[in-house]
Motif scaffolding. Structure first.
Motif, PDB file in Angstrom:
ATOM      1  N   VAL A  58       1.695  -2.570 -10.921  1.00  0.00           N
ATOM      2  CA  VAL A  58       0.620  -3.552 -11.032  1.00  0.00           C
ATOM      3  C   VAL A  58      -0.207  -3.254 -12.274  1.00  0.00           C
ATOM      4  O   VAL A  58      -0.623  -2.122 -12.489  1.00  0.00           O
ATOM      5  N   ASP A  59      -0.424  -4.283 -13.093  1.00  0.00           N
ATOM      6  CA  ASP A  59      -1.214  -4.077 -14.307  1.00  0.00           C
ATOM      7  C   ASP A  59      -2.695  -3.967 -13.977  1.00  0.00           C
ATOM      8  O   ASP A  59      -3.199  -4.693 -13.146  1.00  0.00           O
ATOM      9  N   VAL A  60      -3.349  -3.054 -14.672  1.00  0.00           N
ATOM     10  CA  VAL A  60      -4.787  -2.880 -14.498  1.00  0.00           C
ATOM     11  C   VAL A  60      -5.489  -3.773 -15.531  1.00  0.00           C
ATOM     12  O   VAL A  60      -4.990  -3.928 -16.637  1.00  0.00           O
ATOM     13  N   PRO A  61      -6.648  -4.391 -15.171  1.00  0.00           N
ATOM     14  CA  PRO A  61      -7.292  -5.291 -16.118  1.00  0.00           C
ATOM     15  C   PRO A  61      -7.609  -4.592 -17.446  1.00  0.00           C
ATOM     16  O   PRO A  61      -8.162  -3.493 -17.437  1.00  0.00           O
ATOM     17  N   PRO A  62      -7.269  -5.211 -18.572  1.00  0.00           N
ATOM     18  CA  PRO A  62      -7.524  -4.594 -19.875  1.00  0.00           C
ATOM     19  C   PRO A  62      -8.985  -4.200 -20.041  1.00  0.00           C
ATOM     20  O   PRO A  62      -9.289  -3.177 -20.653  1.00  0.00           O
ATOM     21  N   LEU A  69      -5.600 -14.485  -0.563  1.00  0.00           N
ATOM     22  CA  LEU A  69      -5.024 -15.029  -1.794  1.00  0.00           C
ATOM     23  C   LEU A  69      -4.039 -14.041  -2.404  1.00  0.00           C
ATOM     24  O   LEU A  69      -4.386 -12.898  -2.693  1.00  0.00           O
ATOM     25  N   VAL A  70      -2.806 -14.505  -2.593  1.00  0.00           N
ATOM     26  CA  VAL A  70      -1.786 -13.689  -3.242  1.00  0.00           C
ATOM     27  C   VAL A  70      -1.816 -13.954  -4.740  1.00  0.00           C
ATOM     28  O   VAL A  70      -1.881 -15.103  -5.169  1.00  0.00           O
ATOM     29  N   SER A  71      -1.792 -12.887  -5.525  1.00  0.00           N
ATOM     30  CA  SER A  71      -1.742 -13.068  -6.971  1.00  0.00           C
ATOM     31  C   SER A  71      -1.103 -11.834  -7.580  1.00  0.00           C
ATOM     32  O   SER A  71      -1.064 -10.787  -6.964  1.00  0.00           O
ATOM     33  N   HIS A  72      -0.553 -11.973  -8.801  1.00  0.00           N
ATOM     34  CA  HIS A  72      -0.184 -10.735  -9.461  1.00  0.00           C
ATOM     35  C   HIS A  72      -1.116 -10.484 -10.628  1.00  0.00           C
ATOM     36  O   HIS A  72      -0.890  -9.607 -11.433  1.00  0.00           O
ATOM     37  N   ASN A  73      -2.210 -11.278 -10.686  1.00  0.00           N
ATOM     38  CA  ASN A  73      -3.179 -11.120 -11.767  1.00  0.00           C
ATOM     39  C   ASN A  73      -4.436 -10.405 -11.269  1.00  0.00           C
ATOM     40  O   ASN A  73      -5.248 -10.958 -10.541  1.00  0.00           O
ATOM     41  N   LEU A  87     -13.011  -3.011  -6.934  1.00  0.00           N
ATOM     42  CA  LEU A  87     -13.523  -2.116  -7.966  1.00  0.00           C
ATOM     43  C   LEU A  87     -13.161  -0.657  -7.679  1.00  0.00           C
ATOM     44  O   LEU A  87     -12.791   0.091  -8.583  1.00  0.00           O
ATOM     45  N   THR A  88     -13.240  -0.277  -6.427  1.00  0.00           N
ATOM     46  CA  THR A  88     -12.892   1.093  -6.037  1.00  0.00           C
ATOM     47  C   THR A  88     -11.426   1.363  -6.360  1.00  0.00           C
ATOM     48  O   THR A  88     -11.063   2.423  -6.869  1.00  0.00           O
ATOM     49  N   ILE A  89     -10.580   0.361  -6.104  1.00  0.00           N
ATOM     50  CA  ILE A  89      -9.151   0.538  -6.374  1.00  0.00           C
ATOM     51  C   ILE A  89      -8.898   0.677  -7.876  1.00  0.00           C
ATOM     52  O   ILE A  89      -8.170   1.564  -8.312  1.00  0.00           O
ATOM     53  N   PHE A  90      -9.549  -0.155  -8.701  1.00  0.00           N
ATOM     54  CA  PHE A  90      -9.342  -0.041 -10.157  1.00  0.00           C
ATOM     55  C   PHE A  90      -9.814   1.294 -10.682  1.00  0.00           C
ATOM     56  O   PHE A  90      -9.206   1.892 -11.559  1.00  0.00           O
ATOM     57  N   MET A  91     -10.975   1.725 -10.162  1.00  0.00           N
ATOM     58  CA  MET A  91     -11.610   2.905 -10.734  1.00  0.00           C
ATOM     59  C   MET A  91     -10.902   4.181 -10.308  1.00  0.00           C
ATOM     60  O   MET A  91     -10.776   5.115 -11.074  1.00  0.00           O
ATOM     61  N   HIS A  92     -10.439   4.227  -9.072  1.00  0.00           N
ATOM     62  CA  HIS A  92      -9.996   5.509  -8.529  1.00  0.00           C
ATOM     63  C   HIS A  92      -8.516   5.592  -8.193  1.00  0.00           C
ATOM     64  O   HIS A  92      -8.047   6.631  -7.755  1.00  0.00           O
ATOM     65  N   HIS A  93      -7.799   4.493  -8.355  1.00  0.00           N
ATOM     66  CA  HIS A  93      -6.382   4.527  -7.938  1.00  0.00           C
ATOM     67  C   HIS A  93      -5.462   3.977  -9.015  1.00  0.00           C
ATOM     68  O   HIS A  93      -4.461   3.341  -8.713  1.00  0.00           O
ATOM     69  N   ARG A  94      -5.834   4.218 -10.256  1.00  0.00           N
ATOM     70  CA  ARG A  94      -5.056   3.633 -11.343  1.00  0.00           C
ATOM     71  C   ARG A  94      -3.605   4.106 -11.338  1.00  0.00           C
ATOM     72  O   ARG A  94      -2.683   3.339 -11.601  1.00  0.00           O
ATOM     73  N   GLU A  95      -3.427   5.373 -11.008  1.00  0.00           N
ATOM     74  CA  GLU A  95      -2.068   5.924 -11.026  1.00  0.00           C
ATOM     75  C   GLU A  95      -1.170   5.249  -9.984  1.00  0.00           C
ATOM     76  O   GLU A  95      -0.039   4.868 -10.289  1.00  0.00           O
ATOM     77  N   GLU A  96      -1.727   5.092  -8.774  1.00  0.00           N
ATOM     78  CA  GLU A  96      -0.944   4.425  -7.723  1.00  0.00           C
ATOM     79  C   GLU A  96      -0.609   2.988  -8.143  1.00  0.00           C
ATOM     80  O   GLU A  96       0.477   2.489  -7.868  1.00  0.00           O
ATOM     81  N   LEU A  97      -1.584   2.323  -8.781  1.00  0.00           N
ATOM     82  CA  LEU A  97      -1.350   0.942  -9.219  1.00  0.00           C
ATOM     83  C   LEU A  97      -0.200   0.893 -10.208  1.00  0.00           C
ATOM     84  O   LEU A  97       0.684   0.047 -10.114  1.00  0.00           O
TER      85      LEU A  97
END
Ligand SMILES: Nc1ncnc2c1ncn2[C@@H]1O[C@H](COP(=O)(O)OP(=O)(O)O)[C@@H](O)[C@H]1O
Ligand SMILES: [Mg+2]
Length: 291
Positions: A245-249, A200-204, A230-240
């Motif tokens: 790519v917006d990180v979930p509020p 699934l492609v999304s930008h959300n 979850l690993t990507i949100f927690m540990h790769h915020r800078e790369e995101l």
């Protein structure tokens, strides 16, 4: 059983002034049963990538195989294999064209050479699956439906092909929140109940984190991250952030609370998780203070 992209690159308009390398050395395996989320900034190559998964585009270099069959082969086997990969485009309602909903959904199965009876069976089953009552909707025009319903018809048309893999390119684009929920519930059911492998492609980010078992992040035609959401949100915020790519509020909120000294878990996917985590942390603090 899997889809394998082996070091693929794709160039639009090769040898013209508009030449554009949209994919650059992508290697990826989509495993059976997985729910893969694909995220990235506009222009990062998401749509180009997914069009390789069912042979709509062939790589300029590299190879795409589905269950070990090269999609670029001109064999009957390769053609059949492409049919195991169902594709729902962005704005799929633009693909609707028959005068009735039933005819529209029947188009794909009919092209597979199934008998009239089998086609009818597939149409009924697909409509049931997407929650469109056959007696009410079969003979109606698909063009008088709401946006969410039109998309259900388009998804039913793909489901009627009985695909092993289902690829969706921004299926909720342009829908209101209610329509989005409808579509996502359906996709989750297809994955859980039919065991279909989903990409699934999304930008959300929030949508993806709710559904995907694995996430890849595209930037400039490269896969820059590939891990559990979850690993990507927690540990790769800078790369995101660098990839736009917006990180979930809700993730940002939890990180902030933690920094301010509330011992919350930051491993949350949605607002419900966050509420539970905050309540738990507050209770623990109270107990701690009472001691
Ligand atoms: N038909 C096309 N002709 C030329 N360039 C294209 C075409 N489609 C996409 N591109 C370019 O390829 C890159 C990747 O586009 P695309 O795969 O559509 O990205 P996304 O789906 O992530 O927004 C972008 O730079 C885009 O402008
Ligand atoms: Mg796109």
């Amino acid at each position: 059983m899997s889809i394998v992209l082996d070091n693929i690159s794709y160039v639009y308009g090769a040898h013209t002034p508009y030449e554009k390398k949209a994919l650059d050395g992508v290697t990826l395996e989509i495993h059976e049963g997985e729910f893969l989320g694909i995220i990235g900034h506009t222009g990062s190559g998401k749509s180009t990538l997914v069009q390789h998964l069912n042979g709509l585009l062939h790589p300029t270099s590299g190879k795409v195989t589905v269950n070990d069959v090269d999609l670029a082969d001109k064999t009957e086997e390769a053609r059949n294999m492409r049919h195991t990969v169902g594709m729902v485009f962005q704005y799929p309602e633009h693909q609707l064209f028959e005068e009735t909903i039933a005819k529209d959904i029947a188009f794909g199965p009919r092209n597979l050479g199934l008998s009239g009876e089998e086609v009818d069976e597939r149409v009924r089953e697909a409509m049931k699956f997407v929650g469109l009552d056959y007696d009410t909707y079969a003979e109606r025009s698909p063009f008088h439906l709401s946006g969410g319903q039109m998309r259900r018809v388009a998804i039913a048309g793909v489901v009627a092909l009985n695909p092993s893999y289902l690829i969706l390119d921004e299926p909720s684009a342009g829908l209101d929140p209610f329509g989005r929920e409808e579509i996502f519930d359906e996709i989750i059911r297809l994955h859980k109940e039919k065991g279909i492998t989903v990409a699934l492609v999304s930008h959300n980010m929030e949508d993806i984190s709710r559904m995907a078992t694995r996430l890849i992040v595209l930037d400039g035609g490269h896969v820059i991250l590939d891990d559990e959401p979850l690993t990507i949100f927690m540990h790769h915020r800078e790369e995101l952030q660098k990839a736009g790519v917006d990180v979930p509020p809700v993730s940002v909120l939890m990180e902030t609370l933690k920094h301010r000294g509330l011992p919350v878990s930051t491993e949350v996917r949605n607002v419900d998780d966050a509420v539970m985590a905050i309540e738990k942390a507050l209770k623990e603090q109270e107990v701690h203070h009472a001691e």
